[in-house]
Design an enzyme around this catalytic site. Structure first.
Site, PDB file in Angstrom:
ATOM      1  N   LYS A 483       0.877  -1.189   0.000  1.00  0.00           N
ATOM      2  CA  LYS A 483       0.000   0.000   0.000  1.00  0.00           C
ATOM      3  C   LYS A 483       0.906   1.227   0.000  1.00  0.00           C
ATOM      4  O   LYS A 483       1.658   1.450   0.944  1.00  0.00           O
ATOM      5  CB  LYS A 483      -0.885  -0.020   1.246  1.00  0.00           C
ATOM      6  CG  LYS A 483      -1.795   1.199   1.396  1.00  0.00           C
ATOM      7  CD  LYS A 483      -2.680   1.006   2.625  1.00  0.00           C
ATOM      8  CE  LYS A 483      -3.500   2.229   2.964  1.00  0.00           C
ATOM      9  NZ  LYS A 483      -4.196   2.053   4.257  1.00  0.00           N
ATOM     10  N   ASP A 485       1.345   4.952   0.223  1.00  0.00           N
ATOM     11  CA  ASP A 485       0.602   6.102   0.754  1.00  0.00           C
ATOM     12  C   ASP A 485       1.328   7.407   0.446  1.00  0.00           C
ATOM     13  O   ASP A 485       2.531   7.422   0.122  1.00  0.00           O
ATOM     14  CB  ASP A 485       0.462   5.921   2.272  1.00  0.00           C
ATOM     15  CG  ASP A 485      -0.753   6.623   2.845  1.00  0.00           C
ATOM     16  OD1 ASP A 485      -1.353   7.452   2.136  1.00  0.00           O
ATOM     17  OD2 ASP A 485      -1.083   6.352   4.009  1.00  0.00           O
ATOM     18  N   ASP A 554     -10.380   7.501   2.952  1.00  0.00           N
ATOM     19  CA  ASP A 554     -10.272   7.091   4.356  1.00  0.00           C
ATOM     20  C   ASP A 554     -11.650   6.994   4.986  1.00  0.00           C
ATOM     21  O   ASP A 554     -11.799   6.439   6.074  1.00  0.00           O
ATOM     22  CB  ASP A 554      -9.445   8.123   5.146  1.00  0.00           C
ATOM     23  CG  ASP A 554      -7.953   7.815   5.078  1.00  0.00           C
ATOM     24  OD1 ASP A 554      -7.593   6.733   4.577  1.00  0.00           O
ATOM     25  OD2 ASP A 554      -7.151   8.649   5.524  1.00  0.00           O
TER      26      ASP A 554
HETATM   27  C1  DGJ Z   1      -3.612   7.384   5.443  1.00  0.00           C
HETATM   28  C2  DGJ Z   1      -4.264   6.201   4.826  1.00  0.00           C
HETATM   29  O1  DGJ Z   1      -5.287   6.582   3.979  1.00  0.00           O
HETATM   30  C3  DGJ Z   1      -4.750   5.268   5.939  1.00  0.00           C
HETATM   31  O2  DGJ Z   1      -5.435   4.196   5.387  1.00  0.00           O
HETATM   32  C4  DGJ Z   1      -3.551   4.804   6.720  1.00  0.00           C
HETATM   33  O3  DGJ Z   1      -2.726   4.024   5.901  1.00  0.00           O
HETATM   34  C5  DGJ Z   1      -2.792   5.999   7.276  1.00  0.00           C
HETATM   35  N1  DGJ Z   1      -2.485   6.947   6.242  1.00  0.00           N
HETATM   36  C6  DGJ Z   1      -1.524   5.562   7.946  1.00  0.00           C
HETATM   37  O4  DGJ Z   1      -0.755   6.593   8.320  1.00  0.00           O
END
Ligand code: DGJ
Length: 788
Positions: A483, A485, A554
C-alpha cells in the site's frame, strides 16, 4: 480505424466518429466528434455539409489573411489555436520566444499515420495507454504543425476502437537556435459547435472525495484543477459534458481524463458565439519550462470519449479503457484478494500478539491477505517520526519481518505492507543524513503537514535511494501486496539542487515519481500495489498505470461511501476502488450502521476489512464469514462486471453490477433516511436480457435487535433494557432474520416495471416478511438467470 484522404482525417471507433480537415489557410478545423456516422465521410457532399460557412466577416472581429473564406478564428472549431490570431478563447499554448513575443503561427505541414502507439511514448517519462491483445492494436495519427521560426507542434491521436476512446497529446519541439519559455501546453483541445451542455466535475476534500457536481454552462470559462502537486481530491482530472437532454441512460455525453498525477487543469469555455472549447492538461500554475534548441516538451496523454447512451454509456467506455488499457497487464481482469488491514483496528498501537490475533481471526473468516499498515518501521509509534527509515522495528513486531510473515503464511494468508516512500520526517535517520533531500526553500519557514515533509523526487539520488531501499524490503521478504501512501501535498516547490527551479519542480517531481514507480513495479511484477494518498487524494489514471487499485477514501461510512464510490464510478471502474468494512460508529463520521450495510456497499469495490475482528460478537463474526463467502462466489463479476448507476430517487440509491454475459447481477439499494409510513419500495435493475428469466433474491442477512431499541420488548419473552447488559448479551448471540425475499421474473419486468418489495417496517408491527431498512442502510439483491 483512422483514415487520411485529401487532407481530411477521420477517426472511427465502434460507436464514434471524429473528423478534421486542413483548410486552405492551413489551420485544422474540427468538423465533427460524436455518434458514429456511416458512408464515406470524406466525400465532398459530406465535408461540405459538415463545414462551417463564413461568407461575411463578423463585426468587431479579426479575419485571417489568405483564407478561403471570411473566417473568424474566434468562431472556428479548431484542433490547435494560436496566440495573436484573433482567437480570444482559452489557448492551449503560452510560449514566449527570445524576443519576448508571445504570438505563434503554427500551420499544418504534414501528417503521419501508423499502427500501434505513439512512437516516442517512452521519451515522455510518463505512463500511457497500452494494449494487451494484438487484435486490439490501436492506430496513431500525428498531425505535424510548423511555425516558420523553427518550432514544431505535433498533435497526436490514438484510437482505442473497442472502448470508443481517443487519446490525444501535444508535443512541442524547439528546432530554432534560441531558447523559448513555455508556460502552458495543454494535452487536448476539443472545440464543440454548440453550447447546450452542463459540466460534471468530481470534487471534494479529504474523506469526501469525488462528489459529483453539475454546472450548467452558460457563458465564460468553467475550470477545475489542482495546484498542490498531486491530482488531488479538490478536483479530479476527470470531467464530463452532458447535453441538456441527456440522462444517466441516454443522450449525448463527452468525458475527458488525463493520464497524469500532478497539477492539472480542465477548462471548458463557452465562447461569445456559443461554441464550447475544452482544454485539459498540466496546470500552468508556476510552470516555466525553458525549452532549449533541439529539446521537446511532452504533455501527458489525455483521453476523450463520447456516448449517445448517456452518462452510463460514457462511464462504461471509461471503465473498459481503464481495465483494458491503463492498469498493468498482469492485473487486467485478475481477481483481487480480500484483505484485512490493521490500521483502524490498532492504529500505531500494535505488537506481535495483536497482529497475529487479528490475522488468525481474519483467516478463520476466510480473508486472504493480511496488511500491516503504518508504524512497523524506524521507531514510529505515532506520526511524528521515522518516515524515510524503511527498516523494521523488530522490538515492536516481536522479531524479524520474515518471521512475522511466516506466521501469517501459516494461517493460510498472504502478507502485505504499508509504505509512504515520498516522505521524510525531520526526526529520522534519513533526514539527519540528508537534510537537503527534504523539499523546502532555504531561509524560509518550513510548512508542515502531518509532521512530515516531501522527499525531493526531482533528485535522481533520492529516487535511486528509494528504489534500492524499498526494492530490498521486497526482495528480502515474501510480500504480496504494497500500500503506497502519500499523506500530504506539496507546498514549497523547490529543489535545493539548482539555484531555483520552481517553474519545473512540480512536473519533474511527477516524472521522478513515475520513474520510481516504474522501476519498482517492473522489478516486482507479481506484487499487487495499491495507491493511496490519505485515502483517495490522488486517484488518477497515472497512478492506475502502475497500481491497479487505489484506496478510494479514508472515509468508510456507509452514507459517504455511496456518494464517493458512486462519484468515482463516473470515470473509474469498481476494480480500481479499495472498499473496506470498518467499525461502527464510523471513525470518520461517528455515524452508526449495521455490519451488513457496510458490507453491501463495500462489496461494490475491491473488498477489505479494517476493524478489530478480535472484539466482534459471534453474530458479527458469523455475518462476516457469510459476507466473505458471498463475495468470493461472486467476485469475478463484482470486480470486473458492468457497474451501472441504475437510479436515484427520494431517499433511495440503486447501483448494480452485472456480469458480462448478463447471467448474474447484484443490485445494491441504499436508503439514506427512513421515511415513516410510506408505500412500497420498488427494486429496479438495468442491463439484463429482456427475454431471459431471472431469479431475484435478497442476500440473506440479519437485523440486530438493537435497531428496535426498547420496542423489542413487544416480542421478547424477557425484559430487555435499551443499552443494558441483557441487550448486549442477547445482541451478541442473536439477531433477527431479515429480508427473506425471492422472485422469478423476466429481465424486462425487472428493468421496465421493477419489483414491488415486501412492505417495509412502518411503525405498526413486525410481521414475518416485513423488511427492516432504516436510516443509512443498504441491501443487496442477487439476480441469477434461470437455465431453462
Ligand atoms: C492514510 C491512509 O489513507 C490510511 O489508510 C492509513 O494508511 C494511514 N495513512 C496511515 O498513516
Amino acid at each position: 480505424m483512422i483514415t487520411v484522404k485529401n487532407k481530411i482525417f477521420t477517426i472511427t471507433t465502434v460507436g464514434t466518429t471524429y473528423i478534421m480537415r486542413v483548410r486552405d489557410d492551413r489551420y485544422i478545423e474540427n468538423l465533427y466528434y460524436g455518434r458514429r456516422l456511416s458512408g464515406d465521410m470524406t466525400d465532398d457532399a459530406t465535408i461540405c455539409a459538415l463545414t462551417e460557412k463564413f461568407n461575411n466577416p463578423y463585426g468587431n472581429s479579426i479575419t485571417t489573411p489568405d483564407s478561403e473564406d471570411k473566417v473568424t478564428l474566434d468562431n472556428l472549431c479548431m484542433e490547435f489555436s494560436n496566440a495573436g490570431t484573433g482567437d480570444y478563447r482559452q489557448l492551449p499554448l503560452e510560449m514566449t520566444d527570445a524576443t519576448g513575443n508571445i504570438s505563434t503561427r503554427f500551420y499544418f505541414k504534414d501528417s503521419l499515420l501508423y499502427e500501434g502507439l505513439y512512437a516516442k511514448r517512452e521519451d515522455t517519462g510518463m505512463p500511457y495507454a497500452r494494449y494487451y491483445a494484438e487484435d486490439r492494436k490501436p492506430r496513431t495519427l500525428e498531425l505535424i504543425l510548423e511555425d516558420r521560426r523553427g518550432y514544431e507542434m505535433r498533435l497526436i491521436y490514438t484510437a482505442f476502437d473497442e472502448c470508443d476512446v481517443i487519446t490525444r497529446r501535444m508535443v512541442l519541439t524547439n528546432n530554432s537556435d534560441t531558447s523559448v519559455s513555455v508556460n502552458k501546453l495543454s494535452s487536448l483541445q476539443l472545440d464543440l459547435p454548440t453550447t447546450d451542455y452542463s459540466m460534471l466535475s468530481f470534487d471534494g476534500r479529504w474523506t469526501s472525495e469525488r462528489h459529483m457536481h453539475e454546472k450548467e454552462l452558460i457563458s465564460g470559462t468553467y475550470s477545475v484543477g489542482s495546484v498542490n502537486g498531486t491530482s488531488s481530491s479538490s478536483h479530479n482530472p476527470f470531467i464530463m459534458l452532458k447535453n441538456s437532454e441527456a440522462t444517466e441512460h441516454c443522450g449525448s455525453v463527452y468525458a475527458f481524463n488525463l493520464i497524469y498525477s500532478g497539477n492539472h487543469e480542465e477548462s471548458v469555455e463557452v465562447s461569445e458565439y456559443g461554441k464550447v472549447r475544452v482544454l485539459t492538461g498540466i496546470n500552468p500554475y508556476g510552470l516555466k519550462i525553458s525549452l532549449n534548441p533541439g529539446e521537446s516538451f511532452y504533455t501527458p496523454e489525455a483521453m476523450m470519449t463520447y456516448s449517445h447512451e448517456g452518462l452510463g454509456g460514457a462511464s462504461a467506455h471509461c471503465h473498459d479503457f481503464v481495465n483494458g488499457h491503463i492498469v498493468p497487464e498482469q492485473f487486467a481482469g485478475r481477481v483481487r484478494p480480500i484483505l484485512i488491514n490493521n490500521w483502524e483496528a490498532t492504529y500505531f498501537d500494535f505488537n506481535k500478539r495483536k497482529l497475529l490475533g487479528l490475522a488468525k481471526d481474519a483467516s478463520a473468516l476466510g480473508m486472504e491477505l493480511f496488511v500491516l499498515d503504518d508504524g512497523w518501521f524506524g521507531h514510529r509509534d505515532d506520526d511524528t517520526s521515522s518516515l524515510g527509515d524503511w527498516y523494521v522495528n523488530e522490538r515492536k513486531i516481536g522479531g524479524s519481518l520474515s518471521s512475522l510473515i511466516d506466521k501469517i503464511h501459516s494461517y493460510g494468508m498472504k502478507f502485505g505492507i504499508w509504505i509512504e516512500p515520498e516522505m521524510i520526517s525531520h526526526n529520522s535517520d534519513l533526514y539527519r543524513a540528508h537534510p537537503d533531500w527534504a523539499v523546502d526553500v532555504p531561509d524560509m519557514e518550513d510548512y508542515v503537514g502531518r509532521n512530515q515533509y516531501i522527499l525531493d523526487y526531482t533528485n535522481p539520488d533520492v529516487c535511486d535511494y528509494i528504489v534500492d531501499t524499498i526494492g530490498r524490503l521486497l526482495a528480502d521478504n515474501d510480500i504480496a501486496y504494497v500500500k503506497w501512501d502519500m499523506n500530504r501535498p506539496i507546498t514549497d516547490a523547490y529543489s535545493k539542487r539548482h539555484e531555483c527551479q520552481s517553474g519545473t519542480f512540480y512536473h519533474e517531481y511527477v516524472l521522478g515519481l513515475y520513474d520510481v514507480m516504474r522501476r519498482l513495479t517492473e522489478a516486482f511484477p507479481d506484487v499487487l500495489f495499491e495507491g493511496c494518498s490519505a485515502g483517495g487524494n490522488r486517484f488518477d489514471l497515472g497512478i492506475l498505470s502502475y497500481m491497479p487499485q487505489i484506496w478510494t477514501s479514508d472515509d468508510t461510512d456507509v452514507h459517504e461511501r455511496v456518494t464517493i464510490q458512486g462519484g468515482t464510478s463516473y470515470g473509474y471502474p469498481q476494480s480500481t476502488m479499495g472498499a473496506h468494512v470498518s467499525a461502527s460508529p464510523n471513525h470518520q463520521t461517528l455515524r452508526s450502521s449495521s455490519i451488513d450495510s457496510r458490507f453491501n456497499v463495500a462489496a461494490l469495490g475491491v473488498l477489505g476489512y479494517e476493524l478489530d475482528l478480535t472484539r466482534l460478537t459471534p453474530v458479527e463474526k458469523k455475518a462476516i464469514a457469510s459476507q466473505v463467502a458471498f463475495y468470493k462466489e461472486n467476485r469475478d463479476y463484482l470486480q470486473f462486471g458492468r457497474f451501472i448507476r441504475v437510479k436515484k430517487y427520494r431517499q433511495l440509491t440503486y447501483y448494480q453490477i452485472v456480469s458480462e454475459d448478463k447471467s448474474r447481477a447484484v443490485v445494491m439499494m441504499y436508503r439514506d433516511r427512513s421515511e415513516p409510513n410510506i408505500s412500497y419500495d420498488t427494486l429496479y435493475a438495468s442491463g439484463l436480457e429482456p427475454d431471459a428469466t431471472y431469479r431475484v433474491e435478497a442476500r440473506r442477512q440479519k437485523t440486530s435487535i438493537k435497531e428496535f431499541g426498547n420496542l423489542i420488548n413487544q416480542i421478547s419473552p424477557i425484559a430487555i433494557k435499551e443499552e443494558g447488559i441483557t441487550q448486549a448479551i442477547v445482541n451478541s448471540v442473536y439477531a433477527l432474520d431479515a429480508d427473506e425475499e425471492s422472485y422469478v421474473v423476466t429481465g424486462a419486468t425487472l428493468m421496465y416495471a421493477g419489483i414491488k418489495l415486501q412492505q417495509r417496517f412502518v411503525g405498526t408491527g413486525l410481521e414475518k416478511g416485513t423488511r427492516v431498512m432504516g436510516d443509512n442502510s443498504a441491501a443487496l439483491y442477487v439476480i441469477t438467470k434461470e437455465v431453462r
